[in-house]
Design an enzyme around this catalytic site. Sequence first.
Site, PDB file in Angstrom:
ATOM      1  N   MET A  30       0.786  -1.335   0.151  1.00 20.17           N
ATOM      2  CA  MET A  30      -0.030   0.123  -0.002  1.00 20.17           C
ATOM      3  C   MET A  30       0.901   1.298  -0.032  1.00 20.17           C
ATOM      4  O   MET A  30       0.314   2.259   0.178  1.00 20.17           O
ATOM      5  CB  MET A  30      -1.203  -0.103   1.239  1.00 20.17           C
ATOM      6  N   ALA A  32       4.017   4.081   0.843  1.00 17.37           N
ATOM      7  CA  ALA A  32       4.660   4.647   2.124  1.00 17.37           C
ATOM      8  C   ALA A  32       5.635   3.530   2.420  1.00 17.37           C
ATOM      9  O   ALA A  32       5.665   3.078   3.665  1.00 17.37           O
ATOM     10  CB  ALA A  32       3.628   4.945   3.239  1.00 17.37           C
ATOM     11  N   HIS A  37       9.608  -3.427   3.365  1.00 21.98           N
ATOM     12  CA  HIS A  37       9.095  -3.494   2.091  1.00 21.98           C
ATOM     13  C   HIS A  37      10.281  -4.087   0.973  1.00 21.98           C
ATOM     14  O   HIS A  37       9.981  -4.960   0.188  1.00 21.98           O
ATOM     15  CB  HIS A  37       8.239  -2.346   1.472  1.00 21.98           C
ATOM     16  N   GLY A 149       4.716 -10.362   4.220  1.00 21.90           N
ATOM     17  CA  GLY A 149       5.724 -10.171   5.299  1.00 21.90           C
ATOM     18  C   GLY A 149       5.101 -10.997   6.624  1.00 21.90           C
ATOM     19  O   GLY A 149       3.729 -10.731   6.770  1.00 21.90           O
ATOM     20  N   SER A 189       6.630  -0.303   9.926  1.00 22.95           N
ATOM     21  CA  SER A 189       5.442  -0.141   9.467  1.00 22.95           C
ATOM     22  C   SER A 189       5.168   1.413   8.957  1.00 22.95           C
ATOM     23  O   SER A 189       5.519   2.136   9.424  1.00 22.95           O
ATOM     24  CB  SER A 189       4.227  -0.376  10.479  1.00 22.95           C
ATOM     25  N   ARG A 191       2.387   2.923   9.058  1.00 23.03           N
ATOM     26  CA  ARG A 191       1.850   3.707  10.244  1.00 23.03           C
ATOM     27  C   ARG A 191       2.716   4.325  11.046  1.00 23.03           C
ATOM     28  O   ARG A 191       2.272   5.427  11.479  1.00 23.03           O
ATOM     29  CB  ARG A 191       0.569   2.712  10.634  1.00 23.03           C
TER      30      ARG A 191
END
Length: 283
Positions: A30, A32, A37, A149, A189, A191
């Site tokens: 997604m 960011a 990643h 992940g 993350s 977030r």
Amino acid sequence: MRLFKKRESLHFWLDLQQKNGRKIGFVPTMGALHEGHITLIKASKKENDITVASIFVNPTQFNDSVDFDKYPKTIENDILLLEGVACDVLFLPSVAEMYPNGVVQNENYELGNLETLLEGKYRPGHYQGVCMIVHRLLEIVSPDNLYLGQKDYQQCMIINKLVELIGLKEKININIEPTLREYDGLAMSSRNMRLTEEERKMAPEIFKSLSYIKENFNNKDLSQLVNEGLSALEANGFKVDYVEIADAGTLLPIRKTEKDEKAIALIAAFLNDIRLIDNILLN
Ligand code: AMP
């Protein structure tokens, strides 16, 4: 890096590559992007001829509109990171491209228990949304290898189930990569970018609690461990959705250590309006 925004043109190009015997690895995200990643991209690069990353903030998997609206978007930096590891293809579709008939959840995947436990319980509809988008992406990319992940352990199980449900189990090999962490244990993350300085200091408590459960898994009562984890998080300002010790194969809770049973501890908790999740395998 080749950039595709249209599903048909990506599908056409990848189909040609596959007909020429090239192996395709796929990393859905997604955006960011962070180093977590990037480890998935690197794993794919090692094992495939072409690595495809996708960036799409999928509206149907957000059960909380604030979370969706505030989901970080850093596309320029994402492209730099992907180019830095020589990712071959980026698929960057619009919402209309992925949901030409509008953003509605009109499919129903039979996910069984997985949909009502843990994340499923606290984020109703979330996994139906995940399945909808991953199903579409898999049809477009048709990868040989899919990279996910462990941080999203339950999601890995869901996608495994999805691949089975849509008859692609023989075709797609699922690879689960370990969780990449910050120096203090906090799971990387997207977030995390939204945490204030103060919240960022508290956030590693999740990993501390998981590590504590792991250290004491064989010598303490499991209900007590769950309660201790819960208290430690609450004392550090978290609003906890769950602290759970579960069978790693079914995610059903376990309260007694059984020999040969693989176990996992999982946590989901909010720091103000930011929801963080993490897990650790216990044996
Ligand atoms: P997301 O962009 O959050 O949907 O994540 C895309 C993929 O990256 C998922 O398969 C995640 O499980 C994986 N991922 C997210 N965070 C990490 C991390 N810290 N380490 C390894 N993989 C991760």
